[in-house]
Design a protein around this motif. Structure first.
Motif, PDB file in Angstrom:
ATOM      1  N   THR A   1       0.296  -8.414  -5.495  1.00 33.28           N
ATOM      2  CA  THR A   1       0.441  -7.196  -6.578  1.00 33.28           C
ATOM      3  C   THR A   1       0.900  -6.168  -5.914  1.00 33.28           C
ATOM      4  N   THR A   2       0.587  -5.706  -4.418  1.00 34.16           N
ATOM      5  CA  THR A   2       0.993  -4.640  -3.894  1.00 34.16           C
ATOM      6  C   THR A   2       2.395  -5.109  -3.192  1.00 34.16           C
ATOM      7  N   GLN A   3       2.664  -6.034  -2.694  1.00 28.77           N
ATOM      8  CA  GLN A   3       3.848  -6.586  -2.453  1.00 28.77           C
ATOM      9  C   GLN A   3       5.041  -6.217  -3.396  1.00 28.77           C
ATOM     10  N   ALA A   4       4.598  -6.801  -4.782  1.00 25.08           N
ATOM     11  CA  ALA A   4       5.534  -6.748  -5.912  1.00 25.08           C
ATOM     12  C   ALA A   4       5.783  -4.960  -6.105  1.00 25.08           C
ATOM     13  N   PRO A  15       4.082   7.692  -4.027  1.00 25.67           N
ATOM     14  CA  PRO A  15       3.220   7.442  -4.583  1.00 25.67           C
ATOM     15  C   PRO A  15       2.921   5.809  -4.582  1.00 25.67           C
ATOM     16  N   ALA A  16       3.991   4.986  -4.779  1.00 26.56           N
ATOM     17  CA  ALA A  16       3.855   3.630  -4.245  1.00 26.56           C
ATOM     18  C   ALA A  16       3.260   3.117  -3.192  1.00 26.56           C
ATOM     19  N   VAL A  17       3.890   3.852  -1.899  1.00 23.77           N
ATOM     20  CA  VAL A  17       3.657   3.442  -0.801  1.00 23.77           C
ATOM     21  C   VAL A  17       2.177   3.866  -0.356  1.00 23.77           C
ATOM     22  N   THR A  18       1.813   5.256  -0.767  1.00 21.55           N
ATOM     23  CA  THR A  18       0.434   5.340  -0.809  1.00 21.55           C
ATOM     24  C   THR A  18      -0.495   4.322  -1.297  1.00 21.55           C
ATOM     25  N   ALA A  20       0.147   1.136  -1.739  1.00 25.80           N
ATOM     26  CA  ALA A  20       0.224   0.151  -1.144  1.00 25.80           C
ATOM     27  C   ALA A  20      -0.616   0.276   0.319  1.00 25.80           C
ATOM     28  N   ILE A  21      -0.330   1.360   1.131  1.00 25.53           N
ATOM     29  CA  ILE A  21      -1.309   1.401   2.236  1.00 25.53           C
ATOM     30  C   ILE A  21      -2.682   1.511   1.918  1.00 25.53           C
ATOM     31  N   GLN A  22      -3.279   1.990   0.961  1.00 25.86           N
ATOM     32  CA  GLN A  22      -4.697   1.856   0.341  1.00 25.86           C
ATOM     33  C   GLN A  22      -4.950   0.407   0.280  1.00 25.86           C
ATOM     34  N   ALA A  23      -4.259  -0.231  -0.538  1.00 24.83           N
ATOM     35  CA  ALA A  23      -4.454  -1.706  -1.058  1.00 24.83           C
ATOM     36  C   ALA A  23      -4.730  -2.397   0.422  1.00 24.83           C
ATOM     37  N   PHE A  24      -3.463  -2.515   1.262  1.00 21.46           N
ATOM     38  CA  PHE A  24      -3.658  -3.374   2.449  1.00 21.46           C
ATOM     39  C   PHE A  24      -4.649  -2.899   3.065  1.00 21.46           C
ATOM     40  N   GLN A  25      -4.907  -1.687   3.339  1.00 18.99           N
ATOM     41  CA  GLN A  25      -6.310  -1.331   4.307  1.00 18.99           C
ATOM     42  C   GLN A  25      -7.438  -1.726   3.496  1.00 18.99           C
ATOM     43  N   GLU A  26      -7.656  -1.946   2.446  1.00 17.32           N
ATOM     44  CA  GLU A  26      -8.939  -2.442   1.571  1.00 17.32           C
ATOM     45  C   GLU A  26      -8.946  -3.857   1.832  1.00 17.32           C
ATOM     46  N   ALA A  27      -7.656  -4.394   1.895  1.00 20.29           N
ATOM     47  CA  ALA A  27      -7.660  -5.803   2.136  1.00 20.29           C
ATOM     48  C   ALA A  27      -8.283  -6.250   3.494  1.00 20.29           C
ATOM     49  N   LEU A  28      -7.955  -5.416   4.592  1.00 20.94           N
ATOM     50  CA  LEU A  28      -8.269  -5.621   6.031  1.00 20.94           C
ATOM     51  C   LEU A  28      -9.575  -5.318   5.896  1.00 20.94           C
ATOM     52  N   ARG A  29     -10.511  -4.282   5.235  1.00 24.81           N
ATOM     53  CA  ARG A  29     -11.755  -4.035   5.116  1.00 24.81           C
ATOM     54  C   ARG A  29     -12.514  -5.553   4.772  1.00 24.81           C
TER      55      ARG A  29
END
Length: 302
Positions: A1-4, A15-18, A20-29
């Protein structure tokens, strides 16, 4: 979803990049070995490091610091980010720009703009400074104080039942990339409150069922009154528990009167004492107990 999301909006949509970064960081957590999240964060870090480098080429230190902040949020340890950081730090006007930013952050804090509104708050400014100068004592201290104030606000919101306000704080803290320890503490407060609310709702439902089944004070530990007292421990001001306790006591008092009218005086006194144990401040019941005690037992008549 974030890549899309990134694919449709592009890497220059802040806003989209912000998000996305939050989502990817959460995935890594959730999964520190998640390869896709790491790759995407590296890609974002490299992209914004290049933009920061380009701004440094033109002498626009403010823009370079802005891009560097995003790159650092994506991956602070990226070699591209480290290289650009060193370059921006050496810029002649970098320290002057940092001083201006610190003054701006201080003004935002004084106005109560800790993490909102987006783009004009103390936390984002401190992050921008730290992206260029990670050891800046003023920015580090300022950010620590922002976190402390946020946690204080969260505690106040929870105390007044404003759980949505805490959810908003938690979401915004994650969005702007506050330290993991701060986010974990906010989430812990939020999770504890959500669990308390769920427990109260569950106990009230159980109490209603037990009352419907006539299990008001018996058996021990599995009766309506026990559940309601647990609700009051979790939520002392809960009006539903208060009303249900009053109703439970009223039913016990009714049973006591019925037993008395049937000549079962010992049972009557027992149920009346239970009613007064649940709700001790009913003058009518206290007077009734005194009158029954004055009569003496006389035994049960079947």
């Amino acid at each position: 979803t974030t890549q899309a999301l990134l694919g449709s909006h592009g890497l220059d949509d802040q806003p989209a990049v912000t998000a996305a970064i939050q989502a990817f960081q959460e995935a890594l957590r959730l999964d520190p070995a998640q390869a896709t999240a790491k790759q995407e964060l590296n890609r974002l870090a490299e992209h914004y490091a290049q933009l920061a480098n380009g701004s440094a080429d033109t002498g626009d230190v403010a823009a370079a610091m802005n891009f560097l902040e995003r790159a650092t949020t994506a991956n602070a340890s990226s070699t591209d980010v480290v290289s650009v950081r060193d370059r921006v730090q050496r810029a002649a006007s970098a320290q002057q720009e940092i001083a201006v930013l610190l003054q701006q952050a201080s003004a935002y804090r004084a106005a109560g703009a800790l993490i909102n509104p987006p783009g004009a708050n103390a936390a984002e400014i401190y992050h921008r400074v730290l992206a260029t100068d990670p050891n800046n004592a003023i920015a580090n201290q300022g950010l620590s104080e922002v976190v402390a104030e946020l946690l204080t606000r969260a505690t106040g919101f929870l105390a007044s039942g404003q759980i949505e306000a805490v959810r908003a704080l938690n979401g915004r803290a994650s969005e702007i990339g506050l330290a993991d320890t701060a986010i974990r503490e906010l989430k812990a407060k939020l999770n504890a409150e959500e669990q308390r609310i769920a427990d109260v709702a569950r106990l009230l439902d159980e109490a209603r069922r037990l009352m419907a089944e006539g299990m008001i004070t018996e058996p021990p530990e599995k009766n309506a009154v026990a559940r309601l007292l647990e609700v009051r421990r979790l939520d002392p001001a809960n009006t539903a528990a208060r009303d249900m306790l009053g109703a439970a006591a009223g039913r016990l008092a009714d049973v006591a009167r019925e037993a008395y009218d049937a000549g079962m005086k010992t049972d009557a006194r027992h149920y009346l004492e239970l009613a007064l144990t649940v709700t001790p401040d009913v003058p009518e019941w206290r007077a009734l107990r005194d009158s029954w005690s004055a009569e003496g037992d006389g035994g049960n008549r079947q």
